[in-house]
Scaffold this active site. Structure first.
Site, mmCIF file in Angstrom:
data_model
loop_
_atom_site.group_PDB
_atom_site.id
_atom_site.type_symbol
_atom_site.label_atom_id
_atom_site.label_comp_id
_atom_site.label_asym_id
_atom_site.label_seq_id
_atom_site.Cartn_x
_atom_site.Cartn_y
_atom_site.Cartn_z
ATOM 1 N N HIS A 1 0.852 -1.146 0.293
ATOM 2 C CA HIS A 1 -0.006 -0.094 0.177
ATOM 3 C C HIS A 1 0.801 1.564 0.081
ATOM 4 C CE1 HIS A 1 -2.991 2.887 1.336
ATOM 5 N NE2 HIS A 1 -4.069 2.390 1.619
ATOM 6 N N ASP B 1 3.176 -4.290 7.999
ATOM 7 C CA ASP B 1 2.088 -4.214 7.544
ATOM 8 C C ASP B 1 0.801 -4.351 8.045
ATOM 9 O OD1 ASP B 1 -0.401 -2.578 7.079
ATOM 10 O OD2 ASP B 1 0.014 -1.153 4.590
ATOM 11 N N GLN C 1 -4.161 -5.144 6.607
ATOM 12 C CA GLN C 1 -5.143 -5.952 5.736
ATOM 13 C C GLN C 1 -5.142 -7.451 6.490
ATOM 14 O OE1 GLN C 1 -7.147 -5.020 3.691
ATOM 15 N NE2 GLN C 1 -7.089 -3.324 3.324
ATOM 16 N N LYS D 1 -10.044 -1.412 9.830
ATOM 17 C CA LYS D 1 -9.791 -2.539 9.545
ATOM 18 C C LYS D 1 -10.531 -3.733 10.355
ATOM 19 C CE LYS D 1 -8.500 0.066 5.374
ATOM 20 N NZ LYS D 1 -6.872 -0.331 4.772
ATOM 21 N N CYS E 1 -4.780 2.182 -4.200
ATOM 22 C CA CYS E 1 -3.522 3.009 -2.858
ATOM 23 C C CYS E 1 -2.643 1.992 -2.967
ATOM 24 C CB CYS E 1 -4.293 3.419 -1.673
ATOM 25 S SG CYS E 1 -4.999 4.931 -1.399
#
Length: 487
Positions: free
Chosen positions: A194, A271, A274, A297, A435
């Site tokens: 992202h 990251d 997700q 999220k 993104c």
């Protein structure tokens, strides 16, 4: 019109019909007959790079297998009853929420926790002598403990509250990065990232005269592990990895990649935006140096997120922002700072957001996580099989073990127009570059449609999407949805 693909090439507009030389596609093909984009040609053949076994065309178009009850049982209908928004209508149709990659819906427990804070428990936290301040502080710090529990660390002091993953990565880049990066140092960033795990590194690399090096992709959306090993070296200072791609669904082998990075003395930032809502995460097992996620999220409010950092790293990081809450004592002659994590949390935090995060993580902990994960895996497999029955649909990314992120193109349609047509039927999906422009560019694309699943989605949701796509693919449905001509 062309855009850089992040690998020194340019690629054509999605859906454009051009000769291979103009599109960035090589003449090599992935098993099954699909052309390989030029940006992925490094993995198209040769003894050094392996291509994962691809399902043959018959397997891709085989009837979808119904979702079985996962081990231990997972009552999706009981979960759905906790999410009020799932029971509203949009454009006269029952809402089918397939935009979970952008944000998840909130259970009533989270809504009630935020409302209770504002209606009955409003107060600032820390240092207050009155009852409401103590109660708010207790909830705030319990939220920190819940986040530590979610990530598998025993030390709640390794949890820093931020606005979201984007601020978490910027914090590490501007604090750790400014203190540790120098001329010629290298930051490896996967091509699946992202923008929030790429742009902050570009900013600090330019300032510190360091260098960004992309970890390329294989044609199915996996990270090229051979290329990764070649990229690592004495100059590597940090590796930035997604734990689950927001556009491809790929789940990289983070633990193995982290272990390799550590051999070279490099730090690893993961990251997890997700990942955290789809499967259990253990930062200790991953040995990640930094791990970030956003509350919205994982069924919590917007504007609140978490940065995990190993204590020794956080303690060595200088403050990024100055102000209240992050100090020990202040004078015009000298200022001393509070211990971590408070030193990295300048100003009044999102107190109601933490109350909502606490409620969301407790809600999730109350579910059978292995059963929920198994359910999602089965639903994802069902969805991939069902989408394969739609004529003209191209799914982007089919790496083994991917999460329920289903990014696709439908022949003859523009992604934005297609998403709008689905919305008219009450189906919420995402369209655009998500993104993650380098990831799409690697496949020769600028835009695509994304349907993303969560644990409250059902076979009926998938069937509604597939039926709508099949209807749109009809001659009448295609009117007004054609892709725009190439400029």
């Amino acid at each position: 019109m062309t855009t850089p693909d992040g690998f020194g090439r340019s690629t054509g507009v999605a859906g454009a019909s051009r000769p291979p030389a103009a599109t960035g596609y090589s003449t090599d093909v992935v098993p099954g007959g699909a052309p390989v984009p030029g940006a992925l040609a490094h993995a198209a053949g040769g003894p050094r790079y392996w291509l994962p076994t691809q399902p043959d065309r018959a397997a891709r178009t085989a009837p979808a297998t119904p979702v079985a009850d996962p081990p231990g049982g997972f009552d999706v209908e009981a979960v759905r009853r906790d999410f009020p928004q799932l029971h509203r209508e949009v454009n006269g149709r029952p809402l089918v929420w397939l935009d979970n990659g952008a944000t998840t819906l909130k259970p009533r427990q989270v809504v009630e926790a935020v409302a209770e804070h504002y209606s009955m428990g409003t107060s600032n936290v820390h240092r207050g002598a009155h009852t409401l301040a103590k109660q708010a502080t207790q909830i705030y710090e319990e939220g920190r403990e819940e986040a530590a529990g979610l990530l598998g660390t025993q030390d709640a002091g390794e949890i820093v509250f931020v606005r979201g993953t984007t601020e978490a990565v910027n914090l590490v880049a501007q604090s750790w990065g400014r203190a540790n990066l120098g001329v010629g140092d290298e930051i490896l960033v996967s091509a699946a990232e992202h923008h929030s795990n790429l742009v902050p590194w570009q900013l600090i690399a330019k300032e510190r005269r360091a260098r960004i090096r992309p970890i390329p992709l294989l044609p199915d959306g996996q990270l090229d592990q051979d290329a990764y090993r070649d990229l690592l070296g004495s100059r590597t200072k940090l590796v930035a990895l997604t734990h689950a791609s927001n556009v491809l669904g790929t789940v990289p082998p983070v633990a193995e990649m982290t272990a390799l990075a550590h051999r070279y003395g490099a730090k690893v930032l993961v990251d997890g935006a997700q990942a955290v809502s789809h499967f259990p995460v253990d930062v200790t097992a991953l040995d990640a140096d930094f791990y970030a996620f956003s509350g919205h999220k994982i069924f919590a409010p917007t504007g609140i997120g978490v940065l995990f950092g190993k204590r020794e790293l956080l303690e060595a990081m200088p403050p990024w922002q100055g102000g209240g809450n992050m100090i020990d004592s202040v004078s015009f002659e000298e200022t001393s700072y509070a211990p971590v994590p408070h030193r990295l949390e300048a100003g009044t935090g999102h107190i109601a957001g933490v109350a909502g995060l606490r409620a969301a993580l407790r809600y999730l902990a109350g579910l059978d996580r292995p059963a929920a994960t198994a359910y999602e895996e089965q639903l994802t497999a069902y969805a991939m099989g069902a989408l394969a029955t739609v004529p003209g649909l191209r799914l982007i990314g089919d790496a083994p073990g991917k999460i329920g992120v289903l990014t696709f193109l439908l022949a003859g349609t523009d992604p934005m127009a297609l998403a709008g047509a689905l919305d008219q039927q009450g189906i919420a999906v995402r369209a655009g570059h998500h993104c993650a422009q380098p990831a799409l560019a690697a496949f020769g694309l600028q835009s695509a449609v994304r349907a993303s699943l969560a644990l409250y989605n059902t076979v009926q949701d998938v069937d509604a999407l597939v039926a709508a796509l099949q209807g749109i693919q009809g001659v009448q449905g295609l009117q007004g949805l054609q892709a725009s001509p190439v400029e």
